[in-house]
Design a protein around this motif. Structure first.
Motif, PDB file in Angstrom:
ATOM      1  N   ILE A 201     -16.657  17.187  -9.818  1.00  0.00           N
ATOM      2  CA  ILE A 201     -17.711  16.940  -9.564  1.00  0.00           C
ATOM      3  C   ILE A 201     -17.947  16.403 -11.498  1.00  0.00           C
ATOM      4  CG2 ILE A 201     -20.073  18.891 -10.576  1.00  0.00           C
ATOM      5  CD1 ILE A 201     -19.123  20.077  -8.296  1.00  0.00           C
ATOM      6  N   ILE A 202     -17.660  17.017 -12.190  1.00  0.00           N
ATOM      7  CA  ILE A 202     -17.616  16.266 -13.713  1.00  0.00           C
ATOM      8  C   ILE A 202     -16.951  15.273 -13.451  1.00  0.00           C
ATOM      9  CG2 ILE A 202     -16.350  16.693 -16.018  1.00  0.00           C
ATOM     10  CD1 ILE A 202     -18.630  18.765 -15.234  1.00  0.00           C
ATOM     11  N   HIS A 203     -15.826  14.518 -12.911  1.00  0.00           N
ATOM     12  CA  HIS A 203     -15.124  13.438 -13.145  1.00  0.00           C
ATOM     13  C   HIS A 203     -16.521  12.035 -12.337  1.00  0.00           C
ATOM     14  CE1 HIS A 203     -11.714  14.527 -15.637  1.00  0.00           C
ATOM     15  NE2 HIS A 203     -11.316  15.213 -14.377  1.00  0.00           N
ATOM     16  N   GLY A 204     -17.013  12.562 -11.389  1.00  0.00           N
ATOM     17  CA  GLY A 204     -17.502  11.445  -9.960  1.00  0.00           C
ATOM     18  C   GLY A 204     -16.957  11.327  -9.894  1.00  0.00           C
ATOM     19  N   MET A 205     -15.511  11.426  -9.359  1.00  0.00           N
ATOM     20  CA  MET A 205     -14.918  10.830  -8.116  1.00  0.00           C
ATOM     21  C   MET A 205     -13.806  12.029  -8.303  1.00  0.00           C
ATOM     22  SD  MET A 205     -12.641   7.898 -11.129  1.00  0.00           S
ATOM     23  CE  MET A 205     -13.970   7.309 -11.368  1.00  0.00           C
ATOM     24  N   PRO A 206     -12.859  11.935  -7.351  1.00  0.00           N
ATOM     25  CA  PRO A 206     -11.320  12.941  -7.772  1.00  0.00           C
ATOM     26  C   PRO A 206     -10.230  12.754  -8.741  1.00  0.00           C
ATOM     27  CG  PRO A 206     -11.827  11.433  -5.459  1.00  0.00           C
ATOM     28  CD  PRO A 206     -12.475  11.037  -6.031  1.00  0.00           C
ATOM     29  N   ALA A 207     -10.289  14.279  -8.846  1.00  0.00           N
ATOM     30  CA  ALA A 207      -9.681  13.615 -10.179  1.00  0.00           C
ATOM     31  C   ALA A 207      -8.311  13.249 -10.375  1.00  0.00           C
ATOM     32  CB  ALA A 207      -9.387  15.481 -10.761  1.00  0.00           C
ATOM     33  N   ALA A 208      -6.970  13.018  -8.931  1.00  0.00           N
ATOM     34  CA  ALA A 208      -6.460  12.189  -9.639  1.00  0.00           C
ATOM     35  C   ALA A 208      -6.470  10.801 -10.184  1.00  0.00           C
ATOM     36  CB  ALA A 208      -5.474  12.243  -7.894  1.00  0.00           C
ATOM     37  N   GLU A 209      -7.819  10.680  -9.346  1.00  0.00           N
ATOM     38  CA  GLU A 209      -8.131   8.936  -9.282  1.00  0.00           C
ATOM     39  C   GLU A 209      -8.432   8.861 -10.270  1.00  0.00           C
ATOM     40  OE1 GLU A 209     -11.819   6.328  -8.229  1.00  0.00           O
ATOM     41  OE2 GLU A 209     -11.371   8.217  -6.403  1.00  0.00           O
ATOM     42  N   TRP A 210      -9.639   9.790 -10.937  1.00  0.00           N
ATOM     43  CA  TRP A 210      -9.665   9.341 -12.667  1.00  0.00           C
ATOM     44  C   TRP A 210      -8.986   9.519 -13.537  1.00  0.00           C
ATOM     45  CZ3 TRP A 210      -8.916  11.638 -17.256  1.00  0.00           C
ATOM     46  CH2 TRP A 210     -10.240  11.290 -18.563  1.00  0.00           C
ATOM     47  N   LYS A 211      -7.714  10.551 -13.089  1.00  0.00           N
ATOM     48  CA  LYS A 211      -6.628  10.533 -13.913  1.00  0.00           C
ATOM     49  C   LYS A 211      -5.337   8.983 -13.825  1.00  0.00           C
ATOM     50  CE  LYS A 211      -2.124  12.674 -14.843  1.00  0.00           C
ATOM     51  NZ  LYS A 211      -1.380  14.232 -13.948  1.00  0.00           N
ATOM     52  N   ALA A 212      -6.139   8.574 -12.840  1.00  0.00           N
ATOM     53  CA  ALA A 212      -5.179   7.586 -12.806  1.00  0.00           C
ATOM     54  C   ALA A 212      -5.276   5.848 -12.791  1.00  0.00           C
ATOM     55  CB  ALA A 212      -5.060   6.546 -10.701  1.00  0.00           C
ATOM     56  N   ARG A 213      -7.065   6.460 -13.275  1.00  0.00           N
ATOM     57  CA  ARG A 213      -7.566   5.398 -13.911  1.00  0.00           C
ATOM     58  C   ARG A 213      -8.151   4.950 -15.334  1.00  0.00           C
ATOM     59  NH1 ARG A 213     -13.275   3.854 -11.170  1.00  0.00           N
ATOM     60  NH2 ARG A 213     -12.616   3.885  -8.974  1.00  0.00           N
ATOM     61  N   TYR A 214      -7.595   6.134 -15.704  1.00  0.00           N
ATOM     62  CA  TYR A 214      -8.483   6.544 -17.333  1.00  0.00           C
ATOM     63  C   TYR A 214      -7.406   7.305 -18.023  1.00  0.00           C
ATOM     64  CZ  TYR A 214     -12.421   5.255 -15.432  1.00  0.00           C
ATOM     65  OH  TYR A 214     -13.948   4.754 -15.257  1.00  0.00           O
ATOM     66  N   HIS A 215      -6.181   7.974 -17.540  1.00  0.00           N
ATOM     67  CA  HIS A 215      -5.761   8.631 -18.351  1.00  0.00           C
ATOM     68  C   HIS A 215      -4.617   8.285 -19.127  1.00  0.00           C
ATOM     69  CE1 HIS A 215      -2.758  12.913 -18.935  1.00  0.00           C
ATOM     70  NE2 HIS A 215      -1.990  12.204 -18.898  1.00  0.00           N
ATOM     71  N   VAL A 216      -3.755   8.644 -20.318  1.00  0.00           N
ATOM     72  CA  VAL A 216      -3.484   8.255 -21.276  1.00  0.00           C
ATOM     73  C   VAL A 216      -2.159   9.389 -22.100  1.00  0.00           C
ATOM     74  CG1 VAL A 216      -4.733   6.865 -22.640  1.00  0.00           C
ATOM     75  CG2 VAL A 216      -5.156   8.791 -23.519  1.00  0.00           C
ATOM     76  N   THR A 217      -0.908   8.685 -21.676  1.00  0.00           N
ATOM     77  CA  THR A 217      -0.025   9.902 -22.658  1.00  0.00           C
ATOM     78  C   THR A 217      -0.376  10.597 -23.421  1.00  0.00           C
ATOM     79  OG1 THR A 217       1.298   8.551 -21.423  1.00  0.00           O
ATOM     80  CG2 THR A 217       2.387  10.236 -22.911  1.00  0.00           C
ATOM     81  N   ALA A 218      -0.432  11.772 -23.706  1.00  0.00           N
ATOM     82  CA  ALA A 218      -0.186  12.386 -25.230  1.00  0.00           C
ATOM     83  C   ALA A 218       0.260  12.558 -26.351  1.00  0.00           C
ATOM     84  CB  ALA A 218      -0.529  13.686 -25.396  1.00  0.00           C
TER      85      ALA A 218
END
Length: 106
Positions: free
Chosen positions: A73-90
């Motif tokens: 709901i927050i990401h506007g897409m499945p969280a795994a998809e959001w992570k694959a598109r936008y996640h950066v390593t900390a």
């Protein structure tokens, strides 16, 4: 009076805020976070002690739904998809700031 202070009668002004107003403000925040993919979750955690995933988890908890649904709901897409598109390593510095910030949370 700060935003978290009571009004002198034991109530917090946030608790008296109309639900429709609160919902509108929340939706605006979520839409801004959906637009601002450059604001990494790790940086949000380091600055504010919460991130998109936290918001999704809070929705899940309040609504009696699973975390993945709340996060979608927050990401506007499945969280795994959001992570694959936008996640950066900390970086170690980002992780340090996050830990310091999280320690301040109630």
């Amino acid at each position: 009076m700060s935003c978290s202070e009571d009004r002198g009668d034991g109530t917090d002004a946030l608790d008296t805020l109309d639900d429709a107003v609160a919902a509108a403000a929340f939706r605006r925040l979520v839409r801004l976070l959906r637009h601002r993919h450059d604001a990494a979750n790790i940086d949000l955690m380091g600055l504010a002690g919460f991130c998109r995933n936290c918001l999704g988890d809070w929705i899940a908890e309040a609504g009696g739904i699973d975390k993945e649904t709340g996060r979608a709901i927050i990401h506007g897409m499945p969280a795994a998809e959001w992570k694959a598109r936008y996640h950066v390593t900390a970086t170690p510095e980002q992780l340090r700031r996050m830990e310091e910030s999280m320690a301040k949370n109630p």
